[in-house]
Structures are given as C-alpha cells and as structure tokens.
Design a protein around this motif. Structure first.
Motif, PDB file in Angstrom:
ATOM      1  N   TRP A 129      -2.600 -18.626  16.146  1.00 14.16           N
ATOM      2  CA  TRP A 129      -3.207 -19.223  17.322  1.00 14.16           C
ATOM      3  C   TRP A 129      -2.269 -20.276  17.906  1.00 14.16           C
ATOM      4  N   GLN A 130      -1.487 -19.856  18.908  1.00 12.06           N
ATOM      5  CA  GLN A 130      -0.512 -20.727  19.554  1.00 12.06           C
ATOM      6  C   GLN A 130      -0.723 -20.644  21.067  1.00 12.06           C
ATOM      7  N   PRO A 131      -1.713 -21.371  21.589  1.00 12.64           N
ATOM      8  CA  PRO A 131      -2.064 -21.251  23.009  1.00 12.64           C
ATOM      9  C   PRO A 131      -0.884 -21.461  23.955  1.00 12.64           C
ATOM     10  N   ALA A 132      -0.007 -22.407  23.630  1.00 13.30           N
ATOM     11  CA  ALA A 132       1.113 -22.705  24.524  1.00 13.30           C
ATOM     12  C   ALA A 132       2.037 -21.503  24.669  1.00 13.30           C
ATOM     13  N   PHE A 133       2.339 -20.856  23.550  1.00 13.20           N
ATOM     14  CA  PHE A 133       3.278 -19.727  23.579  1.00 13.20           C
ATOM     15  C   PHE A 133       2.606 -18.457  24.104  1.00 13.20           C
ATOM     16  N   ILE A 134       1.303 -18.338  23.865  1.00 16.32           N
ATOM     17  CA  ILE A 134       0.557 -17.225  24.461  1.00 16.32           C
ATOM     18  C   ILE A 134       0.578 -17.351  25.975  1.00 16.32           C
TER      19      ILE A 134
ATOM     20  N   CYS B  93       9.319  -6.794  31.156  1.00 16.36           N
ATOM     21  CA  CYS B  93       9.295  -8.259  31.217  1.00 16.36           C
ATOM     22  C   CYS B  93       8.707  -8.892  29.955  1.00 16.36           C
ATOM     23  N   ALA B  94       7.699  -8.260  29.374  1.00 18.94           N
ATOM     24  CA  ALA B  94       6.968  -8.881  28.268  1.00 18.94           C
ATOM     25  C   ALA B  94       7.867  -9.277  27.091  1.00 18.94           C
TER      26      ALA B  94
ATOM     27  N   ILE C  17      10.967 -13.684  24.151  1.00 23.63           N
ATOM     28  CA  ILE C  17      12.202 -14.360  23.754  1.00 23.63           C
ATOM     29  C   ILE C  17      12.246 -15.775  24.336  1.00 23.63           C
ATOM     30  N   VAL C  18      11.796 -15.893  25.607  1.00 22.14           N
ATOM     31  CA  VAL C  18      11.737 -17.229  26.221  1.00 22.14           C
ATOM     32  C   VAL C  18      10.849 -18.155  25.400  1.00 22.14           C
ATOM     33  N   ALA C  19       9.683 -17.655  24.983  1.00 22.78           N
ATOM     34  CA  ALA C  19       8.774 -18.456  24.161  1.00 22.78           C
ATOM     35  C   ALA C  19       9.426 -18.821  22.836  1.00 22.78           C
TER      36      ALA C  19
ATOM     37  N   SER D 211       7.265 -20.237  17.765  1.00 24.95           N
ATOM     38  CA  SER D 211       8.357 -19.482  18.380  1.00 24.95           C
ATOM     39  C   SER D 211       8.330 -18.022  17.944  1.00 24.95           C
ATOM     40  N   MET D 212       7.992 -17.777  16.681  1.00 21.18           N
ATOM     41  CA  MET D 212       7.915 -16.398  16.195  1.00 21.18           C
ATOM     42  C   MET D 212       6.706 -15.668  16.777  1.00 21.18           C
ATOM     43  N   VAL D 213       5.606 -16.397  16.968  1.00 24.09           N
ATOM     44  CA  VAL D 213       4.415 -15.792  17.573  1.00 24.09           C
ATOM     45  C   VAL D 213       4.727 -15.339  18.998  1.00 24.09           C
ATOM     46  N   GLY D 214       5.501 -16.130  19.723  1.00 34.25           N
ATOM     47  CA  GLY D 214       5.884 -15.755  21.080  1.00 34.25           C
ATOM     48  C   GLY D 214       6.639 -14.434  21.107  1.00 34.25           C
ATOM     49  N   THR D 215       7.590 -14.269  20.215  1.00 30.86           N
ATOM     50  CA  THR D 215       8.350 -13.016  20.147  1.00 30.86           C
ATOM     51  C   THR D 215       7.450 -11.849  19.778  1.00 30.86           C
ATOM     52  N   MET D 216       6.593 -12.060  18.770  1.00 31.70           N
ATOM     53  CA  MET D 216       5.684 -11.006  18.338  1.00 31.70           C
ATOM     54  C   MET D 216       4.750 -10.584  19.462  1.00 31.70           C
ATOM     55  N   LEU D 217       4.191 -11.561  20.189  1.00 35.01           N
ATOM     56  CA  LEU D 217       3.244 -11.260  21.251  1.00 35.01           C
ATOM     57  C   LEU D 217       3.921 -10.503  22.387  1.00 35.01           C
TER      58      LEU D 217
END
Length: 284
Positions: A29-34, A170-171, A176-178, A204-210
């Motif tokens: 649960w990482q609202p900022a990176f989501i 784009c996703a 990667i940006v996250a 940062s890893m959650v951003g890549t995974m998402l």
C-alpha cells in the motif's frame, strides 16, 4: 463473466503469490507511487488521444467488458435485411427499394432488423444500394469501392486500439519513474530511521511492479478485447460487401446473401440450411 474471472485471476495470482512468499501486504500500500503510475499513465493517455478517438475507445471497451459483442442472431438479422431489400428490388421494382433506402428510419425492413442504431452500417448499405440502382458500376468496380470504404472505416476504428497501445507502453515507463523517485526519497532518508528507509525502497519497487502489472495484466487484455469488438463490427461490413457485390453481379437474392454468410466466422455463421429456413419463415 469470463473476462472478470480472468482479471481477478491475474491480480489474485500476483498478490497471492507475493503473500505466500511471506510478503508484507502493508508494504504494497503505497498511495504516492500508485498515484504516479496510475495518474501518469491516464494523463499521458488523455493528452495524446483526440476526443473522437476517446469516444470510440470507450464505446468498444464498454461493449467488450460488458459482453455486448455481436452474436449469431445479429448477423442473421443483417442477412435477412439484405435478402428483403434484394427481393424488394426484384419483385416490386427500384422505386419500392428507394422508399426503404432513402428514409431507412421509416422503413419497416430496417426497423424489424434492429440495426438502425448502427448508423454507419445503415449508411453503408443504403449508399451502396443507391449506386447499384444507378447501374453505373459493374460488380468488380463496386467491390473496389466497397473495399476502399471498408478500409477507411477499419483504419478509423483501429485508432482506439492504437490509443490503448500507447497506454500499454506508458505504464511500465511511469513504473520506472516511480521507482527512481522512490530511490531519491530513500537516498534522502539514508541517515534517518531504518524503517523509513525500508518503506522508501519498498515504495520504489511497488511502483515498478504496478507499472508492469497494469501494462501486461490489465491494459493489454483491455486492448485485445477492443480489437475483438472492432472485428465484430467490421465483419458486419464484410458481410454486406460480399452480398452487395454478388447481388450486383446478378445472383439470386438467396445466393447473394449466402455470399455474405460465407465471410462470417464459424462461431457466428449460420449454415446455409439455417439461413434458408429463417428467410422462409420471414416470408411466411
């Protein structure tokens, strides 16, 4: 229902596998990176897609997700409409046919077909029947005109698939940006508490995974669903084209609509006997 099961299976498999591997659910649960991934992808999609293409995309996507694909009965109704129009021309004359194609919204044949909501298809039928009535084109010439119009229609509709493909591309990039932003946060917290540093790295890893999950697990299936939905519509036009060309070539009405029947996919294609019986019931 099958589509919903597929999406749930994808998400459950990914999250469930993570959980079974002793992963912490709270770390996901990482609202900022989501926000970075979802908002960035959505923003790029809307900013790069014209309004009319957005409308097309929404139409086909809603049809596909809600299961509103063309079925066998839709194609049979189209074949019956074409047969009735051809027979009107042969039995009652071209003036009687003109009454149907000049104002299709007031025609009992078009009303009974249930296809009036498909404005582009109705226009395709009526305009090309007018050409046939004028008698200025041979069957090969008419076929060339129909193919050119159909190619333009297909290119227009496929813009929605191209728009979704841009979102698919784009996703992962915004993932990667996250991830990079998460690393920046982590580096700025390297002298702080270890739990803060750990959450920054996890984010940062959650951003890549998402980014990867939304691209390959959600957006790509959606793009494929839209492609199938568009193919359903194009097949209606292919059916009309084959029937009109055969009719222009002087074929009997039943033989002409059978030419349209033959271009349908096997899952929605009635047999010749089924089509003949339906047309006989309609006449009776």
């Amino acid at each position: 229902m099958l589509k919903l099961i597929g999406f749930l299976l994808t998400i459950t498999s990914v999250i469930g596998g993570y959980y079974l591997g002793d992963g912490s659910m709270s770390a996901l649960w990482q609202p900022a990176f989501i926000l970075i991934v979802v908002g960035g992808t959505a923003g790029a999609f809307f900013s790069s897609t014209p309004g009319d293409v957005l409308g097309l995309t929404w139409k086909y996507l809603s049809h596909a997700v809600l299961g509103k694909r063309r079925n066998k009965d839709d194609y049979e109704q189209l074949l019956q409409l074409l047969y009735d129009l051809f027979q009107t021309d042969r039995r009652k004359g071209r003036q009687a046919l003109e009454e149907h194609i000049e104002e299709p919204e007031n025609s009992n044949l078009f009303q009974e077909s249930g296809l009036l909501s498909s404005t582009r298809l109705v226009t395709y039928i009526c305009d090309n029947l007018r050409i046939t009535i004028l008698g200025q084109n041979s069957a090969p010439e008419l076929e060339a005109l129909l193919e050119a119009e159909l190619a333009a229609f297909e290119a227009e509709q496929m813009q929605s698939v191209q728009a979704l493909r841009r979102a698919v591309d784009c996703a992962p990039g915004f993932g990667i940006v996250a991830s990079v932003l998460g690393v920046i946060i982590a580096m700025s917290s390297v002298s702080g508490p270890i739990d803060v540093l750990g959450m920054a790295v996890a984010g940062s890893m959650v951003g890549t995974m998402l980014g990867m999950l939304s691209s390959y697990g959600i957006l790509t299936p959606m793009m494929n669903l839209v492609t199938h939905s568009i193919r359903d519509e194009i097949m209606l036009f292919e059916c009309v084209k084959a029937s009109l060309v055969a009719n222009c070539g002087g074929r009997h009405s039943l033989v002409a609509v059978d030419a349209g029947r033959r271009v349908l996919y096997s899952g929605v294609q009635p047999s010749f006997v089924e089509l003949e019986r339906r047309l006989q019931r309609a006449v009776a």
